[in-house]
Design a protein around this motif. Structure first.
Motif, PDB file in Angstrom:
ATOM      1  N   TYR A   4       9.287  45.789 -16.273  1.00 22.02           N
ATOM      2  CA  TYR A   4      10.319  45.706 -17.213  1.00 22.02           C
ATOM      3  C   TYR A   4      10.687  44.324 -17.287  1.00 22.02           C
ATOM      4  O   TYR A   4      10.805  43.603 -16.187  1.00 22.02           O
ATOM      5  N   HIS A 127      14.590  54.900 -15.857  1.00 18.25           N
ATOM      6  CA  HIS A 127      15.067  53.581 -16.645  1.00 18.25           C
ATOM      7  C   HIS A 127      15.766  53.543 -17.750  1.00 18.25           C
ATOM      8  O   HIS A 127      16.647  52.926 -17.970  1.00 18.25           O
ATOM      9  N   PRO A 128      15.097  54.236 -18.815  1.00 17.56           N
ATOM     10  CA  PRO A 128      15.924  54.316 -20.122  1.00 17.56           C
ATOM     11  C   PRO A 128      17.205  54.995 -20.085  1.00 17.56           C
ATOM     12  O   PRO A 128      18.339  54.837 -20.938  1.00 17.56           O
ATOM     13  N   LYS A 132      18.333  50.638 -17.454  1.00 15.74           N
ATOM     14  CA  LYS A 132      18.162  49.781 -18.472  1.00 15.74           C
ATOM     15  C   LYS A 132      19.821  49.875 -19.075  1.00 15.74           C
ATOM     16  O   LYS A 132      20.381  48.809 -19.152  1.00 15.74           O
TER      17      LYS A 132
END
Length: 155
Positions: A4, A127-128, A132
């Motif tokens: 990422y 992650h999302p 993040k």
């Protein structure tokens, strides 16, 4: 393997010298990190930044879990950029480039972070939902704190 990227820019009404003096001092990381993260430098911040410098921290990023983080300053070009890379910590990869660009009326600070989450599929799921948003929150805090310290850029 999914890598990422987080890319942030901020303009400040200060000189390159002022920006470099603040940003290149590991001791100032605590100032621009949210208090709830309980950021504490354990070692390595006694000298001005240099390539090969190892800095050890304790940080509490989520759920009150204390995490040891060890970074190495791998590249330094005085008053232009430096790079820190995680040697031990929560990420499978963390490569953070910090740039300072002179602009009319101040400086543009640019952060480019390439990172990989551990735990394969589970990491990609997290992650999302967790990683993040947390990174965005930390950099929003940093941006507000830098404006508080140095003023708003009116270009």
């Amino acid at each position: 393997m999914k890598i990422y990227r987080l890319h942030k820019k901020q303009n400040l009404p200060i000189t390159v010298d002022e920006a470099w003096e603040f940003l290149s001092s590991p001791k100032n990381l605590k100032t621009i990190t949210p208090d709830y993260m309980s950021f504490k430098i354990l070692s390595g911040a006694e000298k001005p930044m240099y390539p090969g410098q190892i800095i050890q921290y304790i940080v509490t990023p989520v759920l009150g879990i204390k995490t040891k983080w060890v970074t190495e300053i791998t590249h330094v070009m005085d008053k232009k950029y430096f790079v820190d890379e995680q040697r031990y910590g929560p990420y499978a990869l963390w490569h953070h480039k910090h740039f300072i660009h002179p602009i009319k009326g101040g400086v543009e600070m640019e952060d480019i972070i390439d990172y990989k989450i551990p735990l394969g599929f589970l990491g990609r799921l997290a992650h999302p939902l967790l990683v993040k948003p947390k990174l965005d929150e930390i950099f929003e805090y940093r941006q507000k704190k830098l404006i508080e310290l140095f003023g708003e850029f009116n270009g």
